[in-house]
Design a protein around this motif. Structure first.
Motif, PDB file in Angstrom:
ATOM      1  N   VAL A  44     -10.516 -53.509  37.292  1.00 57.60           N
ATOM      2  CA  VAL A  44     -11.606 -53.302  37.893  1.00 57.60           C
ATOM      3  C   VAL A  44     -12.355 -51.865  37.345  1.00 57.60           C
ATOM      4  CG1 VAL A  44     -12.877 -52.650  40.141  1.00 57.60           C
ATOM      5  CG2 VAL A  44     -11.560 -54.566  39.976  1.00 57.60           C
ATOM      6  N   ALA A  45     -11.517 -50.967  37.474  1.00 59.27           N
ATOM      7  CA  ALA A  45     -11.913 -49.554  36.891  1.00 59.27           C
ATOM      8  C   ALA A  45     -12.660 -49.610  35.410  1.00 59.27           C
ATOM      9  CB  ALA A  45     -10.603 -48.530  37.012  1.00 59.27           C
ATOM     10  N   TRP A  46     -11.762 -50.377  34.629  1.00 58.64           N
ATOM     11  CA  TRP A  46     -12.243 -50.603  33.275  1.00 58.64           C
ATOM     12  C   TRP A  46     -13.409 -51.199  33.273  1.00 58.64           C
ATOM     13  CZ3 TRP A  46     -13.478 -54.427  30.165  1.00 58.64           C
ATOM     14  CH2 TRP A  46     -13.747 -54.460  28.778  1.00 58.64           C
ATOM     15  N   LEU A  47     -13.536 -52.210  33.856  1.00 53.98           N
ATOM     16  CA  LEU A  47     -14.926 -53.098  34.099  1.00 53.98           C
ATOM     17  C   LEU A  47     -16.214 -51.962  34.556  1.00 53.98           C
ATOM     18  CD1 LEU A  47     -16.026 -55.811  33.880  1.00 53.98           C
ATOM     19  CD2 LEU A  47     -16.069 -56.024  36.289  1.00 53.98           C
ATOM     20  N   ALA A  48     -15.902 -51.310  35.376  1.00 51.64           N
ATOM     21  CA  ALA A  48     -16.857 -50.162  35.958  1.00 51.64           C
ATOM     22  C   ALA A  48     -17.360 -49.353  34.995  1.00 51.64           C
ATOM     23  CB  ALA A  48     -16.328 -49.480  37.343  1.00 51.64           C
ATOM     24  N   VAL A  49     -16.275 -48.779  34.137  1.00 49.10           N
ATOM     25  CA  VAL A  49     -16.774 -47.689  33.188  1.00 49.10           C
ATOM     26  C   VAL A  49     -17.448 -48.695  31.957  1.00 49.10           C
ATOM     27  CG1 VAL A  49     -15.946 -45.916  31.376  1.00 49.10           C
ATOM     28  CG2 VAL A  49     -14.791 -46.332  33.534  1.00 49.10           C
ATOM     29  N   ALA A  50     -16.850 -49.840  31.526  1.00 51.29           N
ATOM     30  CA  ALA A  50     -17.264 -50.500  30.484  1.00 51.29           C
ATOM     31  C   ALA A  50     -18.573 -51.019  30.565  1.00 51.29           C
ATOM     32  CB  ALA A  50     -16.354 -51.663  29.968  1.00 51.29           C
ATOM     33  N   SER A  51     -19.019 -51.465  31.803  1.00 49.03           N
ATOM     34  CA  SER A  51     -20.174 -52.069  32.042  1.00 49.03           C
ATOM     35  C   SER A  51     -21.355 -51.214  31.997  1.00 49.03           C
ATOM     36  CB  SER A  51     -20.145 -53.065  33.169  1.00 49.03           C
ATOM     37  OG  SER A  51     -19.629 -52.203  34.454  1.00 49.03           O
ATOM     38  N   THR A  52     -20.943 -49.915  32.686  1.00 47.06           N
ATOM     39  CA  THR A  52     -21.852 -48.661  32.573  1.00 47.06           C
ATOM     40  C   THR A  52     -22.253 -48.317  31.382  1.00 47.06           C
ATOM     41  OG1 THR A  52     -20.701 -47.904  34.617  1.00 47.06           O
ATOM     42  CG2 THR A  52     -22.217 -46.552  33.573  1.00 47.06           C
ATOM     43  N   TYR A  53     -21.330 -47.800  30.496  1.00 45.87           N
ATOM     44  CA  TYR A  53     -21.695 -47.817  29.000  1.00 45.87           C
ATOM     45  C   TYR A  53     -22.254 -48.984  28.297  1.00 45.87           C
ATOM     46  CZ  TYR A  53     -18.895 -43.450  28.230  1.00 45.87           C
ATOM     47  OH  TYR A  53     -18.425 -42.361  28.205  1.00 45.87           O
ATOM     48  N   ALA A  54     -21.725 -50.319  28.569  1.00 47.42           N
ATOM     49  CA  ALA A  54     -22.704 -51.282  28.114  1.00 47.42           C
ATOM     50  C   ALA A  54     -24.123 -51.340  28.519  1.00 47.42           C
ATOM     51  CB  ALA A  54     -22.047 -52.725  28.672  1.00 47.42           C
ATOM     52  N   PHE A  55     -24.479 -51.020  29.795  1.00 50.66           N
ATOM     53  CA  PHE A  55     -25.787 -51.103  30.333  1.00 50.66           C
ATOM     54  C   PHE A  55     -26.545 -50.218  29.411  1.00 50.66           C
ATOM     55  CE2 PHE A  55     -29.144 -50.185  33.193  1.00 50.66           C
ATOM     56  CZ  PHE A  55     -29.411 -51.599  33.751  1.00 50.66           C
ATOM     57  N   ALA A  56     -26.109 -48.664  29.456  1.00 53.10           N
ATOM     58  CA  ALA A  56     -26.708 -47.885  28.797  1.00 53.10           C
ATOM     59  C   ALA A  56     -27.146 -48.157  27.124  1.00 53.10           C
ATOM     60  CB  ALA A  56     -26.046 -46.544  28.812  1.00 53.10           C
ATOM     61  N   PHE A  57     -26.017 -49.002  26.559  1.00 54.14           N
ATOM     62  CA  PHE A  57     -26.154 -49.295  25.257  1.00 54.14           C
ATOM     63  C   PHE A  57     -27.278 -50.289  25.128  1.00 54.14           C
ATOM     64  CE2 PHE A  57     -24.945 -52.851  22.456  1.00 54.14           C
ATOM     65  CZ  PHE A  57     -24.990 -52.171  21.061  1.00 54.14           C
ATOM     66  N   TRP A  58     -27.106 -51.411  25.927  1.00 49.84           N
ATOM     67  CA  TRP A  58     -28.095 -52.391  26.050  1.00 49.84           C
ATOM     68  C   TRP A  58     -29.560 -51.912  26.217  1.00 49.84           C
ATOM     69  CZ3 TRP A  58     -27.549 -56.674  23.569  1.00 49.84           C
ATOM     70  CH2 TRP A  58     -28.421 -57.659  23.529  1.00 49.84           C
ATOM     71  N   TRP A  59     -29.498 -51.089  27.196  1.00 52.89           N
ATOM     72  CA  TRP A  59     -31.051 -50.524  27.505  1.00 52.89           C
ATOM     73  C   TRP A  59     -31.740 -49.605  26.124  1.00 52.89           C
ATOM     74  CZ3 TRP A  59     -33.214 -51.178  32.000  1.00 52.89           C
ATOM     75  CH2 TRP A  59     -34.630 -50.654  32.228  1.00 52.89           C
ATOM     76  N   GLN A  60     -30.747 -49.072  25.457  1.00 49.57           N
ATOM     77  CA  GLN A  60     -31.182 -48.134  24.477  1.00 49.57           C
ATOM     78  C   GLN A  60     -31.429 -48.968  23.183  1.00 49.57           C
ATOM     79  OE1 GLN A  60     -31.413 -44.868  25.083  1.00 49.57           O
ATOM     80  NE2 GLN A  60     -32.490 -44.678  23.327  1.00 49.57           N
ATOM     81  N   LEU A  61     -30.761 -50.295  23.210  1.00 48.48           N
ATOM     82  CA  LEU A  61     -30.824 -51.052  21.922  1.00 48.48           C
ATOM     83  C   LEU A  61     -32.383 -51.766  21.865  1.00 48.48           C
ATOM     84  CD1 LEU A  61     -29.276 -52.211  19.675  1.00 48.48           C
ATOM     85  CD2 LEU A  61     -28.562 -54.182  20.950  1.00 48.48           C
ATOM     86  N   LYS A  62     -32.955 -51.888  22.995  1.00 49.21           N
ATOM     87  CA  LYS A  62     -34.066 -52.600  23.078  1.00 49.21           C
ATOM     88  C   LYS A  62     -35.375 -51.721  22.372  1.00 49.21           C
ATOM     89  CE  LYS A  62     -37.064 -55.213  26.128  1.00 49.21           C
ATOM     90  NZ  LYS A  62     -37.989 -54.210  26.736  1.00 49.21           N
ATOM     91  N   LYS A  63     -35.020 -50.302  22.652  1.00 45.78           N
ATOM     92  CA  LYS A  63     -36.237 -49.297  22.550  1.00 45.78           C
ATOM     93  C   LYS A  63     -36.477 -49.244  20.903  1.00 45.78           C
ATOM     94  CE  LYS A  63     -35.578 -46.383  26.378  1.00 45.78           C
ATOM     95  NZ  LYS A  63     -35.027 -44.965  26.378  1.00 45.78           N
ATOM     96  N   HIS A  64     -35.557 -49.403  19.964  1.00 45.64           N
ATOM     97  CA  HIS A  64     -35.959 -49.107  18.608  1.00 45.64           C
ATOM     98  C   HIS A  64     -35.520 -50.417  17.631  1.00 45.64           C
ATOM     99  CE1 HIS A  64     -36.812 -44.919  19.344  1.00 45.64           C
ATOM    100  NE2 HIS A  64     -35.837 -44.999  20.057  1.00 45.64           N
ATOM    101  N   SER A  65     -35.882 -50.387  16.583  1.00 44.30           N
ATOM    102  CA  SER A  65     -35.373 -51.486  15.666  1.00 44.30           C
ATOM    103  C   SER A  65     -34.104 -51.635  15.700  1.00 44.30           C
ATOM    104  CB  SER A  65     -36.067 -51.217  14.278  1.00 44.30           C
ATOM    105  OG  SER A  65     -35.687 -51.943  13.442  1.00 44.30           O
ATOM    106  N   LEU A  66     -33.550 -52.899  15.445  1.00 42.27           N
ATOM    107  CA  LEU A  66     -31.917 -52.835  15.355  1.00 42.27           C
ATOM    108  C   LEU A  66     -31.253 -52.667  14.161  1.00 42.27           C
ATOM    109  CD1 LEU A  66     -31.935 -56.670  16.763  1.00 42.27           C
ATOM    110  CD2 LEU A  66     -31.129 -54.520  17.914  1.00 42.27           C
ATOM    111  N   VAL A  67     -32.345 -52.091  13.251  1.00 43.41           N
ATOM    112  CA  VAL A  67     -31.854 -51.747  11.655  1.00 43.41           C
ATOM    113  C   VAL A  67     -32.593 -50.452  11.568  1.00 43.41           C
ATOM    114  CG1 VAL A  67     -31.806 -52.501   9.093  1.00 43.41           C
ATOM    115  CG2 VAL A  67     -31.243 -54.257  10.940  1.00 43.41           C
ATOM    116  N   PRO A  68     -31.974 -49.499  10.921  1.00 39.38           N
ATOM    117  CA  PRO A  68     -32.811 -48.287  10.441  1.00 39.38           C
ATOM    118  C   PRO A  68     -33.594 -48.623   9.462  1.00 39.38           C
ATOM    119  CG  PRO A  68     -30.493 -47.887   9.833  1.00 39.38           C
ATOM    120  CD  PRO A  68     -30.518 -49.401  10.817  1.00 39.38           C
ATOM    121  N   GLU A  69     -34.905 -49.345   9.679  1.00 37.79           N
ATOM    122  CA  GLU A  69     -35.859 -49.903   8.842  1.00 37.79           C
ATOM    123  C   GLU A  69     -36.435 -48.722   8.021  1.00 37.79           C
ATOM    124  OE1 GLU A  69     -39.229 -51.418  10.681  1.00 37.79           O
ATOM    125  OE2 GLU A  69     -38.410 -51.134  12.370  1.00 37.79           O
TER     126      GLU A  69
END
Lengths: 402, 199
Positions: free
Chosen positions: A363-388
């Protein structure tokens, strides 16, 4: 300039699809809620265990982000072309590192549950700990934790903003700026990760020391970061995202890196073990004798086989690295074994008789992992998926392993 | 474009094949594709630098070098461990046959006569050394090196192969080979020149 006959100019979309993005965000948010609610319940039920489990989860995920920070700097310094199409994924994982400033709080809050040197009345009777108290004291520990995260965050954000600015301007000056930051950055990050590993993991057993320990921990982090990026890219591919831009050749190279870091980890792990075995001094061997007790000796054996021998003979094969199913299996296995490695570093200090699994570990791993994953997913949408805007993009798209 | 005909003198000599020079890797790739499509199998390309995709087009199989290297590495590891076990213990773990046959049992630092821990560095080094030998000399062997003579040097512009020309050769050994037919085919593929190359 060579015209590559194999280059496919029909471009796929380098933006995340809105519906896919929302669905994944909701799943991550749900897991995050579940994880943190579980953590709260666990803290009430057994606070000692919560802090231990949380420490392992926190280290596991933070080291993945730090591994990405390392690799992005190396990519810029070496001017690597193969990695350009996967670099944005690395960068987006890397730029979640400022979150560590918040996620480290439970570790700092649990200092008295985790670290025996934090009890001044205990230290007063211990000559060795007294001698180390200039470094190992609660105030310095807390300050250092924030200094580490500050160093990592400044460099990560600097590199990330340079890279995303280049998407629009297409100017090489951003690339030069990142290269300039990367050389001292690499040195600073390596030193700070090393001392962070001393602080957060090695000082769980404050009488013991090993100068190679930081590299040992970071080698595992680098390996886990490549495995994470491989898993993310393969997941995106399954959903039809970046299926052309990240092709078999790039996966082959990610597989080579997983292989290389498996060997590097083993090299460092063995270097530490052999010197301690050879010198055979009581204050040094205590680290291994703790890990050869009861069921811990099976975990030690598992690390030897699961972290080195099996992945070595698996990943050395070209056809495995070029088979996406096999590569996914290898990446998932490596992520698991890297977690077990950290578990093996932390838990024998507390569970002295043998392995004692607890639901809070997951559970503790899930909490940390999902928090990092959320930030990652949030940031991923903001820019192109490839450094164009990258000058080496065309070269990367046409990359072939000879 | 220089046209080549069949001089009588050349017919006396052994023919190696028909060579065509191209001015860009792109043209070479296109030509190689066309030649392979016509059913030729003994086709060779000579270029100033590696060209992606040419191996597939020419049907060159993946190198066996990796297998040579891993065999050499395994020999190195086995040799190192056997040597240490034999010299160190006198009652070797791995080679019972040599028991009492001039081994050198010597206790160092109170350690066992044979242990894996201190043996690994030597095993590692010998594995790497023999793997490296396997890689370098295996590469030489597979490439047929050292080779002091190759018919392609009879090609008039052979020295430009290491500079700015990309050459494709249909060899005489090809079962479908026919000098006039091959010349005609290559001339259709936009070459700089087409020439017969003698053995």
């Amino acid at each position: 300039m060579i015209e590559y006959a194999t280059l496919d100019h029909s471009r796929e979309s380098w933006r995340l699809d809105e519906t896919v993005w929302t669905r994944v965000r909701n799943v991550i948010a749900f897991l995050m809620l579940l994880g943190w609610a579980g953590c709260a319940a666990g803290y009430v039920q057994d606070s000692d265990r919560f802090f231990r489990s949380y420490l392992v989860g926190f280290l596991d995920m933070t080291l993945i982000a730090l591994g990405c920070l390392f690799f992005v700097m190396v990519m810029y310094l070496t001017g690597s072309a193969w990695s350009v199409t996967v670099r944005r994924i690395f960068e987006t994982v890397m730029v979640t590192i400022p979150l560590a400033a918040v996620l480290v709080l439970p570790v700092l809050g649990g200092i008295h549950n985790l670290y025996e040197w934090s009890h001044s009345e205990h230290v007063a009777h211990d000559k060795i700990l007294l001698g180390k108290s200039a470094w190992l004291n609660p105030e310095a520990f807390v300050i250092r934790a924030f200094v580490y995260v500050l160093i990592w965050s400044v460099i990560a954000i600097r590199i990330y903003t340079n890279s995303t600015a280049q998407d629009k301007t297409k100017s090489v000056k951003h690339m030069d700026s990142t290269s300039t930051w990367s050389a001292p950055g690499l040195l600073l990050v390596f030193l700070s990760v090393s001392t962070a590993a001393f602080d957060w993991i090695m000082s769980l057993n404050p009488h013991w020391y090993s100068t190679i320990f930081g590299i040992y921990v970071y080698a595992g982090g680098g390996l886990a970061c490549i495995a994470t990026v491989t898993v993310i890219c393969l997941w995106l591919r399954r959903h039809g995202i970046l299926a052309q831009s990240i092709n078999l050749e790039h996966y082959h190279d990610l597989g080579k890196w997983m292989f290389a870091l498996t060997v590097f980890w083993a090299y460092i792990a063995f270097s530490q073990y052999m010197l301690i075995w050879y010198a055979n001094l009581a204050e040094e061997t205590v680290f291994y004798s703790k890990r050869l007790v009861g069921s811990w000796k099976f975990v030690s054996g598992l690390l030897l086989f699961g972290h080195f021998i099996v992945p070595f003979f698996f990943l050395i094969q070209r056809r495995v690295k070029r088979n996406l199913g096999a590569l996914l299996a290898a990446a998932l296995w490596i992520l698991t074994i890297c977690y077990i490695d950290l578990y093996w570093l932390v838990m024998p200090n507390f569970d002295k008789e043998g392995v004692r699994l607890h639901w809070l570990d997951a559970v503790a791993w899930l909490a940390v992992a999902s928090t990092y994953a959320f930030a990652f997913w949030w940031q991923l949408k903001k820019h192109s998926l490839v450094p164009e805007g990258d000058a080496r993009l065309e070269q990367s798209l046409a990359h072939v392993n000879v | 474009m220089e046209n080549s005909s069949l001089p009588a003198a050349l017919e006396q000599k052994e023919l190696h094949g028909i060579a065509a020079a191209f001015e860009s890797p792109d043209k070479l790739l296109k030509a190689a594709k066309a030649v392979r499509k016509s059913g030729f199998t003994k086709v060779e390309a000579y270029t100033p630098f590696p060209i992606h995709g040419i191996d597939d087009i020419l049907g060159i199989p993946h190198s066996h070098l990796g297998r040579i290297v891993i065999c050499c590495g395994a020999i190195g590891a086995t040799a190192a461990l056997s040597l240490i076990a034999w010299t160190g213990s006198g009652d070797p773990l791995l080679l019972p046959y040599w028991t009492g046959l001039g081994a050198y049992p010597l206790v160092v630092g109170g350690k066992p006569l044979f242990a894996f821990e201190p043996s690994i560095p030597i095993t590692f080094e010998l594995t790497v050394l023999l793997s490296a030998f396997g890689a370098v000399f295996g590469m030489f062997a597979l490439n047929g090196l050292p080779q002091l003579y190759h018919p392609i040097f009879n090609f008039r512009h052979a020295n430009r192969i290491t500079d700015d020309q990309f050459v494709l050769v249909i060899e005489k050994a090809d079962p479908k080979f026919d000098a006039t037919e091959c010349t005609r085919l290559l001339q259709e593929l936009d070459p700089v020149s087409v020439e017969m190359v003698e053995e």
